[in-house]
Design a protein around this motif. Structure first.
Motif, PDB file in Angstrom:
ATOM      1  N   GLY A   1       2.683   3.343  -8.065  1.00 23.25           N
ATOM      2  CA  GLY A   1       1.577   3.214  -7.057  1.00 23.25           C
ATOM      3  C   GLY A   1       1.398   4.372  -6.503  1.00 23.25           C
ATOM      4  N   GLY A   2       0.026   4.198  -5.403  1.00 24.10           N
ATOM      5  CA  GLY A   2      -0.120   5.417  -4.385  1.00 24.10           C
ATOM      6  C   GLY A   2      -0.740   4.892  -3.075  1.00 24.10           C
ATOM      7  N   ARG A   3      -0.503   5.700  -2.492  1.00 27.88           N
ATOM      8  CA  ARG A   3      -1.146   5.347  -0.882  1.00 27.88           C
ATOM      9  C   ARG A   3      -2.205   6.385  -0.481  1.00 27.88           C
ATOM     10  N   LEU A   4      -2.958   6.403   0.048  1.00 30.22           N
ATOM     11  CA  LEU A   4      -4.166   7.270   0.530  1.00 30.22           C
ATOM     12  C   LEU A   4      -4.540   6.906   1.941  1.00 30.22           C
ATOM     13  N   SER A   5      -3.894   7.278   2.980  1.00 24.80           N
ATOM     14  CA  SER A   5      -4.070   7.028   4.432  1.00 24.80           C
ATOM     15  C   SER A   5      -3.352   5.476   4.577  1.00 24.80           C
ATOM     16  N   SER A   6      -4.326   4.488   4.881  1.00 20.56           N
ATOM     17  CA  SER A   6      -3.943   3.253   5.293  1.00 20.56           C
ATOM     18  C   SER A   6      -4.190   2.263   3.908  1.00 20.56           C
ATOM     19  N   PHE A   7      -4.472   3.149   2.812  1.00 15.70           N
ATOM     20  CA  PHE A   7      -4.876   2.157   1.519  1.00 15.70           C
ATOM     21  C   PHE A   7      -3.956   2.284   0.392  1.00 15.70           C
ATOM     22  N   TYR A   8      -3.722   1.488  -0.200  1.00 15.94           N
ATOM     23  CA  TYR A   8      -2.559   1.254  -1.346  1.00 15.94           C
ATOM     24  C   TYR A   8      -3.166   0.817  -2.586  1.00 15.94           C
ATOM     25  N   ILE A   9      -2.623   1.080  -3.861  1.00 16.84           N
ATOM     26  CA  ILE A   9      -2.997   0.417  -5.075  1.00 16.84           C
ATOM     27  C   ILE A   9      -1.595   0.587  -5.813  1.00 16.84           C
ATOM     28  N   GLU A  10      -1.176  -0.522  -6.545  1.00 14.67           N
ATOM     29  CA  GLU A  10       0.280  -0.527  -7.260  1.00 14.67           C
ATOM     30  C   GLU A  10      -0.031  -1.350  -8.525  1.00 14.67           C
ATOM     31  N   LEU A  11       0.419  -0.906  -9.642  1.00 14.19           N
ATOM     32  CA  LEU A  11       0.655  -1.377 -10.804  1.00 14.19           C
ATOM     33  C   LEU A  11       2.248  -1.894 -11.257  1.00 14.19           C
TER      34      LEU A  11
END
Length: 128
Positions: free
Chosen positions: A87-97
């Motif tokens: 996964g990754g986080r950019l500021s307040s947003f995240y996405i995860e597989l």
């Protein structure tokens, strides 16, 4: 620590003696508790990889939309296995597989074939 509500659907043979015949939709609802170790880059924006195990308690099952008795169909109400996440986080947003591999069969004989759960999940969210 996290606790997840899962609602899964999969196609399964309607007749265990004719696996190439018509399919039925098997739906499961469960509560899952993952336990992972995580490696991540530093900073508010980061990338991470995680791996570990999970436990799921299945509390409802349906076949073609109709509630079924799990015990009579040979469906086990507990599931555990291994999972990994990227996964990754950019500021307040995240996405995860996330990819899960069950170590126990979903069904043990009965009226369903012996199958193992293999799940792929994509999660997106906002941190407050």
């Amino acid at each position: 620590a996290s606790v997840l509500y899962d609602k899964r659907k999969a196609l399964a043979p309607a007749d265990v003696n004719n696996i190439y015949g018509p399919a039925a939709t098997l739906g499961l609802k469960s509560v899952t508790v993952p336990a992972e170790l995580m490696l991540k880059t530093k900073g508010k924006s980061c990338l991470y990889i995680a791996g570990g195990g999970y436990y799921s308690g299945i509390f409802e099952s349906r076949l073609d939309g109709e509630k079924i008795d799990m015990l009579s169909r040979g469906i086990d109400s507990t599931e555990y296995g291994l999972q990994w996440s990227l996964g990754g986080r950019l500021s307040s947003f995240y996405i995860e597989l996330t990819r899960r591999y069950s170590l126990v069969p979903l069904s043990q004989g009965g009226m369903m074939p012996t199958v193992y759960n293999r799940s792929s999940l994509c999660s997106m969210g906002i941190f407050f």
